[in-house]
Design a protein around this motif. Sequence first.
Motif, PDB file in Angstrom:
ATOM      1  N   THR A   1       1.099  -1.642   0.203  1.00 11.83           N
ATOM      2  CA  THR A   1      -0.140   0.097   0.194  1.00 11.83           C
ATOM      3  C   THR A   1       0.576   1.639  -0.064  1.00 11.83           C
ATOM      4  N   LEU A   2       2.150   1.066  -0.222  1.00  7.89           N
ATOM      5  CA  LEU A   2       2.708   2.362  -0.028  1.00  7.89           C
ATOM      6  C   LEU A   2       3.773   2.681  -1.007  1.00  7.89           C
ATOM      7  N   GLY A   3       3.510   3.959  -0.768  1.00  6.41           N
ATOM      8  CA  GLY A   3       3.796   4.765  -2.047  1.00  6.41           C
ATOM      9  C   GLY A   3       5.398   5.218  -2.036  1.00  6.41           C
ATOM     10  N   ALA A   4       6.717   5.835  -3.223  1.00  8.71           N
ATOM     11  CA  ALA A   4       8.518   5.750  -2.271  1.00  8.71           C
ATOM     12  C   ALA A   4       8.745   6.704  -2.247  1.00  8.71           C
ATOM     13  N   VAL A   5       9.210   6.503  -0.633  1.00 12.30           N
ATOM     14  CA  VAL A   5       9.782   8.182  -0.071  1.00 12.30           C
ATOM     15  C   VAL A   5      10.939   7.929   0.007  1.00 12.30           C
ATOM     16  N   PRO A   6      12.153   8.793   1.017  1.00 12.43           N
ATOM     17  CA  PRO A   6      13.685   8.924   0.060  1.00 12.43           C
ATOM     18  C   PRO A   6      14.212   8.032   1.122  1.00 12.43           C
ATOM     19  N   VAL A   7      15.060   7.669   0.930  1.00 12.64           N
ATOM     20  CA  VAL A   7      15.846   6.824   2.241  1.00 12.64           C
ATOM     21  C   VAL A   7      16.024   8.269   3.250  1.00 12.64           C
ATOM     22  N   SER A   8      16.173   9.108   2.384  1.00 10.69           N
ATOM     23  CA  SER A   8      16.706   9.381   3.614  1.00 10.69           C
ATOM     24  C   SER A   8      15.774  10.310   4.437  1.00 10.69           C
ATOM     25  N   VAL A   9      14.473   9.598   4.813  1.00  7.11           N
ATOM     26  CA  VAL A   9      13.515   9.734   5.840  1.00  7.11           C
ATOM     27  C   VAL A   9      14.461   8.911   7.037  1.00  7.11           C
ATOM     28  N   ALA A  10      15.011   8.298   7.207  1.00  3.49           N
ATOM     29  CA  ALA A  10      15.469   7.367   7.526  1.00  3.49           C
ATOM     30  C   ALA A  10      16.970   8.683   8.639  1.00  3.49           C
ATOM     31  N   GLY A  11      17.042   9.537   8.485  1.00  6.00           N
ATOM     32  CA  GLY A  11      18.339  10.372   8.543  1.00  6.00           C
ATOM     33  C   GLY A  11      19.221   9.662   8.711  1.00  6.00           C
ATOM     34  N   GLY A  12      20.523  11.075   8.675  1.00  4.47           N
ATOM     35  CA  GLY A  12      21.974  10.604   8.504  1.00  4.47           C
ATOM     36  C   GLY A  12      22.344   9.367   9.849  1.00  4.47           C
ATOM     37  N   ASP A  13      24.122   9.568   9.471  1.00  9.07           N
ATOM     38  CA  ASP A  13      25.195   8.808  10.117  1.00  9.07           C
ATOM     39  C   ASP A  13      25.024   7.990  10.710  1.00  9.07           C
ATOM     40  N   TRP A  14      24.342   7.130   9.816  1.00  7.91           N
ATOM     41  CA  TRP A  14      24.315   5.715  10.499  1.00  7.91           C
ATOM     42  C   TRP A  14      25.126   4.653  10.220  1.00  7.91           C
ATOM     43  N   ASP A  15      25.807   3.818  10.840  1.00  6.86           N
ATOM     44  CA  ASP A  15      26.870   2.608  10.595  1.00  6.86           C
ATOM     45  C   ASP A  15      26.383   2.227   9.074  1.00  6.86           C
ATOM     46  N   TYR A  16      24.846   1.668   9.229  1.00  8.56           N
ATOM     47  CA  TYR A  16      24.162   0.451   8.096  1.00  8.56           C
ATOM     48  C   TYR A  16      22.796   0.734   8.374  1.00  8.56           C
ATOM     49  N   VAL A  17      22.113   0.661   7.354  1.00  8.26           N
ATOM     50  CA  VAL A  17      20.743   0.975   7.540  1.00  8.26           C
ATOM     51  C   VAL A  17      20.240  -0.667   6.776  1.00  8.26           C
ATOM     52  N   CYS A  18      19.264  -1.537   7.612  1.00 11.11           N
ATOM     53  CA  CYS A  18      19.063  -2.958   7.387  1.00 11.11           C
ATOM     54  C   CYS A  18      17.823  -1.798   6.650  1.00 11.11           C
ATOM     55  N   LEU A  19      17.134  -2.907   5.058  1.00 13.82           N
ATOM     56  CA  LEU A  19      15.736  -2.159   4.516  1.00 13.82           C
ATOM     57  C   LEU A  19      14.675  -3.240   4.685  1.00 13.82           C
ATOM     58  N   GLY A  20      13.980  -3.440   4.407  1.00 13.72           N
ATOM     59  CA  GLY A  20      12.659  -4.876   3.621  1.00 13.72           C
ATOM     60  C   GLY A  20      11.980  -3.958   2.832  1.00 13.72           C
ATOM     61  N   HIS A  21      10.887  -4.799   2.698  1.00 11.21           N
ATOM     62  CA  HIS A  21       9.944  -4.538   1.975  1.00 11.21           C
ATOM     63  C   HIS A  21       9.840  -4.765   0.701  1.00 11.21           C
ATOM     64  N   ILE A  22      10.827  -4.249   0.254  1.00  3.92           N
ATOM     65  CA  ILE A  22      11.662  -4.762  -1.680  1.00  3.92           C
ATOM     66  C   ILE A  22      12.144  -5.980  -1.602  1.00  3.92           C
ATOM     67  N   HIS A  23      12.005  -6.937  -2.678  1.00  4.24           N
ATOM     68  CA  HIS A  23      12.014  -8.387  -2.498  1.00  4.24           C
ATOM     69  C   HIS A  23      12.937  -8.314  -2.900  1.00  4.24           C
ATOM     70  N   ARG A  24      13.582  -7.305  -3.795  1.00  3.10           N
ATOM     71  CA  ARG A  24      15.016  -7.794  -4.837  1.00  3.10           C
ATOM     72  C   ARG A  24      16.161  -6.828  -4.236  1.00  3.10           C
ATOM     73  N   PRO A  25      17.748  -7.779  -3.750  1.00  2.00           N
ATOM     74  CA  PRO A  25      18.480  -7.099  -2.766  1.00  2.00           C
ATOM     75  C   PRO A  25      18.874  -6.223  -3.865  1.00  2.00           C
ATOM     76  N   GLN A  26      19.434  -4.797  -3.203  1.00  2.00           N
ATOM     77  CA  GLN A  26      20.124  -3.255  -3.700  1.00  2.00           C
ATOM     78  C   GLN A  26      20.582  -2.852  -3.050  1.00  2.00           C
ATOM     79  N   LYS A  27      21.649  -2.086  -3.656  1.00  2.00           N
ATOM     80  CA  LYS A  27      21.642  -0.793  -2.067  1.00  2.00           C
ATOM     81  C   LYS A  27      20.911  -0.116  -2.617  1.00  2.00           C
ATOM     82  N   VAL A  28      20.677   1.382  -2.157  1.00  2.00           N
ATOM     83  CA  VAL A  28      19.544   2.484  -1.982  1.00  2.00           C
ATOM     84  C   VAL A  28      20.471   3.410  -1.335  1.00  2.00           C
TER      85      VAL A  28
END
Length: 425
Positions: free
Chosen positions: A210-237
């Motif tokens: 049910t989701l439209g796209a939002v910028p990955v920047s919503v998670a904020g910055g200065d993280w050492d790694y961001v673990c994303l789920g929801h998209i089934h194809r592996p990739q960098k964003v």
Amino acid sequence: MFKLLHTSDWHLGKELLGESTIEVSRAMLEWLLGVCKERAVDGLVVAGDVFDVSTPSNQAQKIYYGFLARVQRTGCRHVVITPGNHDSANFLRAPAEMLSQRGIIVSGPDPESEAVVLCDAAGRPELGVAAVPFLRESDMRASVEEITEGERWALYGRGVAAHYSRVRAALERKMGESSAPRIATGHFFATGAAVTPDPDTGEAPVTVGTLGAVPVSVAGGDWDYVCLGHIHRPQKVGGDAVRYCGSPYPLSFREVDNSSQVVLVTLRGHGEPPEIEPIPVPRFQPMVRLEGDADALRAALDRVSREQPGAWVEANYTGVSEQLELNEELGSLAGRLGVRLLAVRNQLAFRKALEATADAVSLHDFTPEQVFLQFLKDAHADEASTRRMLGTFREAAALVEADRAARRASSRDDGPAQPQPKESK
């Protein structure tokens, strides 16, 4: 040093065109336990969609809790699980207090609880986690009347960003002066993410779930790694250390060409670049999508039976003659060859059904179920297939209606200052 294994979108208990995937899931979880042991994993993150439905079957629950009961024996000391859009957050969190005694954290239900600090045996922080689950649009108060789709998801994005900001503040307060690494999780559709296109049209969807796209920047910055789920194809964003790991196995025939992986991340101090290693996941159940006219499909089934015995097959008929008995013929052939034909998609029948409906009457004269039944009739679906597909259609329709009801209820609860959203068709 902290070794983190990133995985997501298990969808335990999923049925694929009527076929249970429970044994595929069981094999995947056994393999995952082996990876945790062999690679000396310190912590495992599951970034949403543990289960395929909010009320999973007993079998799905059994293999899930069986996995959790055994994971610490591999040497993995921490597990962080975040609910996805397919999960019931309340269901996952019900045993949270008991699981936490075994080093298993189910995140939520608020920013303070989502700020998770993993400590070593001496009680020193070794990893800070903004364990953010799937955030529903209604919870972000993003639905308003008379706005474009772009404005709608911009509002949602601002709500998500504010949520992450609160979680980050709580996490920094808990971490204090620790120089341990910080990571975040997320379960959303990030702008720019590559989504598996529709196999017939070649078009990528503009929403996922049910989701439209939002910028990955919503998670904020200065993280050492961001673990994303929801998209089934592996990739960098948006950077090497911001990734979707993807689902560990195909969840539909449109995904059969996707690679499957988990991601091993070696973290050191906060601000130090991590070492990132994708680990390919074996294909536990062969799946093949075939396309062509009747002769091509027969030949392809024969080839698949020799190259991938026991494969699950979807056949997409693209010929120009009707082939009224094609379903039964290909099903019988597949049975003799030792492969499992799960579906025959007849593009010609589909086009003719649409044309006949369009020429005869307006779609507004029918309910959605009546339109679907007419398609099944024109596609010459047999009685068993009609019952199965109609059941699936009704389940999907019920989910859509439940979502609409929840949106309406949320709008009413907001009072007159929050008008009801327009329902999309």
